[in-house]
Design a protein around this motif. Structure first.
Motif, PDB file in Angstrom:
ATOM      1  N   ALA A  33       0.832  -1.205   0.000  1.00  0.00           N
ATOM      2  CA  ALA A  33       0.000   0.000   0.000  1.00  0.00           C
ATOM      3  C   ALA A  33       0.859   1.245   0.000  1.00  0.00           C
ATOM      4  N   ILE A  34       0.295   2.329  -0.543  1.00  0.00           N
ATOM      5  CA  ILE A  34       0.904   3.639  -0.404  1.00  0.00           C
ATOM      6  C   ILE A  34      -0.179   4.634   0.003  1.00  0.00           C
ATOM      7  N   ALA A  35       0.241   5.692   0.680  1.00  0.00           N
ATOM      8  CA  ALA A  35      -0.648   6.796   1.019  1.00  0.00           C
ATOM      9  C   ALA A  35      -0.027   8.070   0.490  1.00  0.00           C
ATOM     10  N   SER A  36      -0.708   8.708  -0.446  1.00  0.00           N
ATOM     11  CA  SER A  36      -0.186   9.919  -1.070  1.00  0.00           C
ATOM     12  C   SER A  36      -1.339  10.718  -1.646  1.00  0.00           C
ATOM     13  N   ARG A  37      -1.261  12.027  -1.514  1.00  0.00           N
ATOM     14  CA  ARG A  37      -2.290  12.893  -2.107  1.00  0.00           C
ATOM     15  C   ARG A  37      -2.028  13.151  -3.586  1.00  0.00           C
ATOM     16  N   ASN A  38      -0.804  12.884  -4.039  1.00  0.00           N
ATOM     17  CA  ASN A  38      -0.435  13.297  -5.396  1.00  0.00           C
ATOM     18  C   ASN A  38       0.130  12.186  -6.258  1.00  0.00           C
ATOM     19  N   ALA A  39       0.134  10.943  -5.765  1.00  0.00           N
ATOM     20  CA  ALA A  39       0.754   9.866  -6.537  1.00  0.00           C
ATOM     21  C   ALA A  39      -0.031   8.584  -6.359  1.00  0.00           C
ATOM     22  N   ALA A  40       0.135   7.676  -7.297  1.00  0.00           N
ATOM     23  CA  ALA A  40      -0.470   6.350  -7.226  1.00  0.00           C
ATOM     24  C   ALA A  40       0.563   5.338  -7.708  1.00  0.00           C
ATOM     25  N   LEU A  41       0.378   4.089  -7.286  1.00  0.00           N
ATOM     26  CA  LEU A  41       1.324   3.035  -7.629  1.00  0.00           C
ATOM     27  C   LEU A  41       0.552   1.792  -8.041  1.00  0.00           C
ATOM     28  N   SER A  42       0.830   1.298  -9.219  1.00  0.00           N
ATOM     29  CA  SER A  42       0.169   0.070  -9.664  1.00  0.00           C
ATOM     30  C   SER A  42       0.713  -1.116  -8.876  1.00  0.00           C
ATOM     31  N   GLY A  43      -0.134  -2.087  -8.628  1.00  0.00           N
ATOM     32  CA  GLY A  43       0.271  -3.266  -7.890  1.00  0.00           C
ATOM     33  C   GLY A  43       0.168  -3.116  -6.392  1.00  0.00           C
ATOM     34  N   ALA A  44      -0.293  -1.972  -5.914  1.00  0.00           N
ATOM     35  CA  ALA A  44      -0.462  -1.737  -4.485  1.00  0.00           C
ATOM     36  C   ALA A  44      -1.771  -0.993  -4.264  1.00  0.00           C
ATOM     37  N   ALA A  45      -2.313  -1.135  -3.069  1.00  0.00           N
ATOM     38  CA  ALA A  45      -3.508  -0.366  -2.715  1.00  0.00           C
ATOM     39  C   ALA A  45      -3.116   1.093  -2.532  1.00  0.00           C
ATOM     40  N   ASN A  46      -3.932   2.003  -3.051  1.00  0.00           N
ATOM     41  CA  ASN A  46      -3.613   3.425  -3.003  1.00  0.00           C
ATOM     42  C   ASN A  46      -4.622   4.159  -2.128  1.00  0.00           C
ATOM     43  N   PHE A  47      -4.088   5.000  -1.231  1.00  0.00           N
ATOM     44  CA  PHE A  47      -4.923   5.753  -0.306  1.00  0.00           C
ATOM     45  C   PHE A  47      -4.466   7.216  -0.285  1.00  0.00           C
ATOM     46  N   LEU A  48      -5.357   8.076   0.133  1.00  0.00           N
ATOM     47  CA  LEU A  48      -5.032   9.499   0.221  1.00  0.00           C
ATOM     48  C   LEU A  48      -4.411   9.867   1.557  1.00  0.00           C
ATOM     49  N   SER A  49      -4.520   8.995   2.552  1.00  0.00           N
ATOM     50  CA  SER A  49      -3.998   9.314   3.880  1.00  0.00           C
ATOM     51  C   SER A  49      -3.564   8.047   4.604  1.00  0.00           C
ATOM     52  N   LEU A  50      -2.697   8.212   5.583  1.00  0.00           N
ATOM     53  CA  LEU A  50      -2.291   7.102   6.429  1.00  0.00           C
ATOM     54  C   LEU A  50      -3.487   6.554   7.193  1.00  0.00           C
ATOM     55  N   GLU A  51      -4.343   7.427   7.669  1.00  0.00           N
ATOM     56  CA  GLU A  51      -5.524   6.983   8.415  1.00  0.00           C
ATOM     57  C   GLU A  51      -6.361   6.016   7.590  1.00  0.00           C
ATOM     58  N   ALA A  52      -6.591   6.358   6.328  1.00  0.00           N
ATOM     59  CA  ALA A  52      -7.373   5.483   5.454  1.00  0.00           C
ATOM     60  C   ALA A  52      -6.643   4.163   5.219  1.00  0.00           C
ATOM     61  N   MET A  53      -5.335   4.223   5.063  1.00  0.00           N
ATOM     62  CA  MET A  53      -4.553   3.011   4.863  1.00  0.00           C
ATOM     63  C   MET A  53      -4.671   2.076   6.061  1.00  0.00           C
ATOM     64  N   LEU A  54      -4.498   2.623   7.253  1.00  0.00           N
ATOM     65  CA  LEU A  54      -4.539   1.797   8.463  1.00  0.00           C
ATOM     66  C   LEU A  54      -5.926   1.201   8.684  1.00  0.00           C
ATOM     67  N   GLU A  55      -6.931   1.975   8.380  1.00  0.00           N
ATOM     68  CA  GLU A  55      -8.301   1.484   8.586  1.00  0.00           C
ATOM     69  C   GLU A  55      -8.636   0.364   7.617  1.00  0.00           C
ATOM     70  N   ALA A  56      -8.197   0.485   6.370  1.00  0.00           N
ATOM     71  CA  ALA A  56      -8.553  -0.493   5.343  1.00  0.00           C
ATOM     72  C   ALA A  56      -7.658  -1.728   5.356  1.00  0.00           C
ATOM     73  N   MET A  57      -6.444  -1.610   5.928  1.00  0.00           N
ATOM     74  CA  MET A  57      -5.481  -2.702   5.824  1.00  0.00           C
ATOM     75  C   MET A  57      -4.879  -3.056   7.190  1.00  0.00           C
ATOM     76  N   PRO A  58      -5.672  -3.680   8.038  1.00  0.00           N
ATOM     77  CA  PRO A  58      -5.157  -4.068   9.362  1.00  0.00           C
ATOM     78  C   PRO A  58      -4.028  -5.092   9.281  1.00  0.00           C
ATOM     79  N   GLU A  59      -3.874  -5.750   8.124  1.00  0.00           N
ATOM     80  CA  GLU A  59      -2.824  -6.761   7.974  1.00  0.00           C
ATOM     81  C   GLU A  59      -1.433  -6.155   7.812  1.00  0.00           C
ATOM     82  N   LEU A  60      -1.341  -4.847   7.645  1.00  0.00           N
ATOM     83  CA  LEU A  60      -0.030  -4.186   7.531  1.00  0.00           C
ATOM     84  C   LEU A  60       0.833  -4.484   8.757  1.00  0.00           C
ATOM     85  N   ASP A  61       2.109  -4.809   8.500  1.00  0.00           N
ATOM     86  CA  ASP A  61       3.063  -5.005   9.591  1.00  0.00           C
ATOM     87  C   ASP A  61       3.833  -3.731   9.914  1.00  0.00           C
ATOM     88  N   ALA A  62       4.093  -2.919   8.889  1.00  0.00           N
ATOM     89  CA  ALA A  62       4.994  -1.779   9.062  1.00  0.00           C
ATOM     90  C   ALA A  62       4.643  -0.668   8.091  1.00  0.00           C
TER      91      ALA A  62
END
Length: 309
Positions: A33-62
């Protein structure tokens, strides 16, 4: 070891140039996953904020935090509270108090916190440290001069409070000096040149010494054009050691010494994986303390306005 599921926060120039390639080449990680307001990455989940990333992906280790230092404290606290291991791009925070608080939080949460200093992993640094061990240091000269328009194009935040100005690259030199010199040193005086239309210095001259009164001087400048200068010269009782090109080239009395390949960011991620596996943290604030001292003791000089054109 099962690959660590990791997310990156802030996908700017340093993340694209260094973090993403290092992660792609390391089997210890799975970038999910990545969290960025101005970029996206293919092959990973894309979010606008860290908060959204953490909420959607509890399986994240780091998470690896690459956003500007002024927002890093809140992000690191949020990630630690969510049970994630945290890697911090340099500088680790906007203030010493922030970083020290994060270290306490990481310990309480039993999670790894890694405050990185990529220049310490330049190939000439470790052999320089080994060569200097036990030798008498007679003087140190640091010249760290680069073009802000090349390395931070259009990034106004770097001249705002907390952006650190010329200390953003200059702290790399200080991270190397604190790693290779046998004795700790402290600031005696500093002059900071601040553009009339900015808040952070565009150049600085620093004078340090250690317990033996060894003169250690640094000349930092963000206005260099043409070839860039990232050199540290150490005069000793056994000759002069020079680290050039940001620590990637090592010379003894002008003679080039063999070193390994450039692996700064791959080495950082290898270190992070080992820290996580061992349940340890690495939070060295010595380079940031020297910068804080420069802002405390430094005499400000106003210079001509800076325009990023």
């Amino acid at each position: 070891m099962t690959p660590l599921k990791i997310g990156i926060v802030g996908v700017g120039k340093i993340a694209r140039d260094q973090h993403l390639p290092a992660l792609e080449a390391n089997p210890d990680y799975q970038l999910v996953a990545i969290a960025s307001r101005n970029a996206a990455l293919s092959g990973a989940a894309n979010f606008l904020s860290l908060e959204a990333m953490l909420e959607a992906m509890p399986e994240l280790d780091a998470v690896s935090l690459c956003a500007p230092p002024t927002v890093r404290y809140a992000q690191a606290r949020q990630a630690l509270a969510a049970g994630k291991h945290v890697m911090l791009e340099k500088p680790p925070g906007a203030t010493l108090s922030e970083v020290e608080d994060l270290a306490r939080q990481a310990q309480a949460a039993e999670r790894t916190l890694f405050a990185t200093w990529h220049s310490r992993h330049a190939p000439g640094v470790a052999p320089a440290r080994d060569w200097l061990a036990g030798r008498t240091i007679r003087g140190v000269t640091i010249e760290w001069k680069e073009d802000v328009r090349v390395w931070h194009p259009g990034q106004a935040w770097i001249f705002e409070p907390g952006g650190m100005g010329v200390f953003d690259p200059g702290i790399n030199a200080l991270s190397i000096a604190t790693a290779i010199l046998p004795q700790a040193f402290h600031l005696r005086e500093a002059t900071l040149q601040v553009p009339q239309n900015r808040q952070a210095p565009i150049a600085a001259q620093l004078s340090f010494s250690d317990a033996a009164e060894t003169p250690i001087r640094a000349d930092l400048d963000f206005r260099q054009t043409g070839p860039q200068t990232w050199d540290i010269h150490v005069d000793t009782d056994a000759g002069r050691l020079t680290l050039s090109k940001g620590g990637s080239a090592l010379y003894i009395d002008g003679e080039h010494q063999p070193t390994g390949e450039e692996q700064e960011y791959p080495a950082l991620y290898a270190r992070f994986a080992k820290l996580v596996a061992a349940g340890e943290s690495d939070v060295d604030v010595a380079p940031l303390r020297h910068v804080a001292d420069a802002f405390l003791l430094g005499r400000r000089e106003l210079v001509e306005a800076f325009h990023d054109e």
